[in-house]
Design an enzyme around this catalytic site. Structure first.
Site, mmCIF file in Angstrom:
data_model
loop_
_atom_site.group_PDB
_atom_site.id
_atom_site.type_symbol
_atom_site.label_atom_id
_atom_site.label_comp_id
_atom_site.label_asym_id
_atom_site.label_seq_id
_atom_site.Cartn_x
_atom_site.Cartn_y
_atom_site.Cartn_z
ATOM 1 N N THR A 1 -0.112 1.416 5.171
ATOM 2 C CA THR A 1 0.496 2.735 5.387
ATOM 3 C C THR A 1 -0.192 3.806 4.557
ATOM 4 O O THR A 1 -0.281 4.961 4.959
ATOM 5 C CB THR A 1 2.001 2.660 5.026
ATOM 6 O OG1 THR A 1 2.641 1.820 5.974
ATOM 7 C CG2 THR A 1 2.661 4.021 5.030
ATOM 8 N N SER B 1 -0.850 -4.448 7.091
ATOM 9 C CA SER B 1 -0.777 -5.731 6.378
ATOM 10 C C SER B 1 0.229 -6.713 6.968
ATOM 11 O O SER B 1 0.245 -7.879 6.587
ATOM 12 C CB SER B 1 -0.523 -5.529 4.884
ATOM 13 O OG SER B 1 0.837 -5.377 4.590
ATOM 14 N N THR C 1 2.203 -2.504 2.238
ATOM 15 C CA THR C 1 3.287 -3.041 1.396
ATOM 16 C C THR C 1 3.858 -4.361 1.921
ATOM 17 O O THR C 1 4.406 -5.142 1.157
ATOM 18 C CB THR C 1 4.448 -2.027 1.281
ATOM 19 O OG1 THR C 1 4.932 -1.729 2.590
ATOM 20 C CG2 THR C 1 4.020 -0.761 0.566
ATOM 21 N N ASP C 2 3.721 -4.588 3.245
ATOM 22 C CA ASP C 2 4.462 -5.703 3.853
ATOM 23 C C ASP C 2 4.082 -7.073 3.294
ATOM 24 O O ASP C 2 4.953 -7.919 3.093
ATOM 25 C CB ASP C 2 4.272 -5.698 5.379
ATOM 26 C CG ASP C 2 5.027 -4.553 6.046
ATOM 27 O OD1 ASP C 2 5.865 -3.924 5.369
ATOM 28 O OD2 ASP C 2 4.787 -4.291 7.242
HETATM 29 N N1 ASP Z 1 3.217 -2.144 7.828
HETATM 30 C C1 ASP Z 1 2.604 -1.463 6.703
HETATM 31 C C2 ASP Z 1 1.630 -2.432 6.064
HETATM 32 O O1 ASP Z 1 2.074 -3.362 5.434
HETATM 33 C C3 ASP Z 1 3.648 -1.030 5.742
HETATM 34 C C4 ASP Z 1 3.161 -0.360 4.502
HETATM 35 O O2 ASP Z 1 2.013 -0.379 4.141
HETATM 36 O O3 ASP Z 1 4.025 0.239 3.823
HETATM 37 O O4 ASP Z 1 0.440 -2.276 6.198
#
Ligand code: ASP
Length: 323
Positions: free
Chosen positions: A18, A68, A101-102
């Protein structure tokens, strides 16, 4: 910022997420596409980081560009190789990795397990895309660079919303808020405040007795086949052995069970897991609880995850089987 105090380089490796996301409308914090902005563009827009570049102290590399949630063994392999490469350079002070973050906690645990670096490797991220009205990515990157530049810092850590979490303990605990990570019972390793470090406990151990186990096979192989087939199953009301039986038929090599409470299991699921174990499948018992750990009891047939969450216990089991 502390990074001005020494002359060594900081390497920033981009993997997507993200933090590199773009939305069609600036006010949209959830309807975006992750992994759109290149790491160069991302970090050059941040004052403190651009200053590093101007001083010839910044190296950037786009290792991957993924959301991610889609993290793969291929990206992990490439990332481990590049981190390993830069760690070996004398003129590199530390490494920052921009990441979604995932699955950040899985990547952090994986890198610490295989590298146990004596230099800092700092994963950072964002909960809002780069196009947001108030993106959180730039401050997180600045904080991560400050940690990566800190004399004496070592090991794989995550930096988000001013907190530093160890790879061992970090876990994503919120779907939306900017302070999305927790270290559970352990608490954060420290905090980064206006570029200054406030350390609460020791850095992750470097080059522990059990030397990095898998980096050699990971570095030497391009084959997906080196990654053992390990799945996670969960205990819940009405759980049965059906999923375990299906996985056995698929040739699963390892199973982590996210038990209820102190690793308790529905008797039908437990029976299926014991059968799998008897058939040669490695089975590990974790808990679906956010805090605490599975406390072993004498005579337990299924070993506990030694405090690891189900997703990290899976990484540990894959590396064990790989070793
Ligand atoms: N779906 C995103 C990822 O993990 C979420 C994020 O980065 O906050 O790449």
């Amino acid at each position: 910022m502390s990074s001005q105090k020494n002359s060594k380089k900081i390497v920033i490796l981009g993997t997507g997420g993200t933090i590199a996301g773009k939305a069609g409308r600036a006010g949209d914090n959830i309807g975006y596409t992750a992994a759109q902005v290149g790491v160069d563009e991302l970090v050059q827009a941040i004052d403190g980081v651009a200053a590093l570049a101007a001083a010839g102290r910044l190296v950037t590399e786009q290792v991957a560009q993924v959301d991610s949630k889609d993290m793969s063994f291929a990206v992990w392999t490439q990332l481990a190789r590049r981190v390993h490469h830069y760690l070996a350079q004398d003129d590199v002070q530390g490494i920052v990795i921009t990441h979604g973050t995932d699955t950040l906690e899985e990547t952090a645990y994986f890198l610490q397990a295989v590298l146990q670096p004596a230099k800092p490797v700092v994963l950072t991220c964002a909960m809002r895309p780069a196009t947001a009205v108030a993106p959180d990515g730039p401050q997180n990157v600045l904080d991560a660079v400050a940690v990566a530049s800190w004399p004496g810092a070592q090991g794989v850590v995550a930096v988000c919303a001013g907190a530093i979490h160890s790879a061992q303990d970090v876990q994503k605990v919120h779907t939306y808020q900017l302070d999305a990570f927790s270290s559970g019972d352990a608490g954060p390793l420290g905090f980064i405040e206006e570029g200054s470090l406030r350390l609460m406990r020791n850095w992750p151990v470097a080059h522990a007795k059990h030397a990095p186990i898998a980096i050699k096979s990971i570095a030497d192989s391009s084959a997906q086949a080196i990654w053992p087939y390990v799945e996670i199953v969960m205990n819940y009301a009405g759980a049965s052995g059906a999923v375990v039986q299906a996985l056995l038929a698929q040739g699963v090599q390892g199973l982590v069970v996210a038990g209820t409470g102190n690793g308790s299991l529905h008797h039908e699921l437990e029976a299926a897991l014991l059968k799998a174990q008897a058939a040669g499948v490695e089975v590990v018992r974790a808990t679906r609880c956010l805090n605490g750990r599975v406390l072993p009891k004498p005579g337990d047939a299924i070993p506990d995850s030694k405090g690891l969450s189900p997703v990290k216990a899976r990484v540990a089991l894959m590396l064990q089987l790989m070793g």
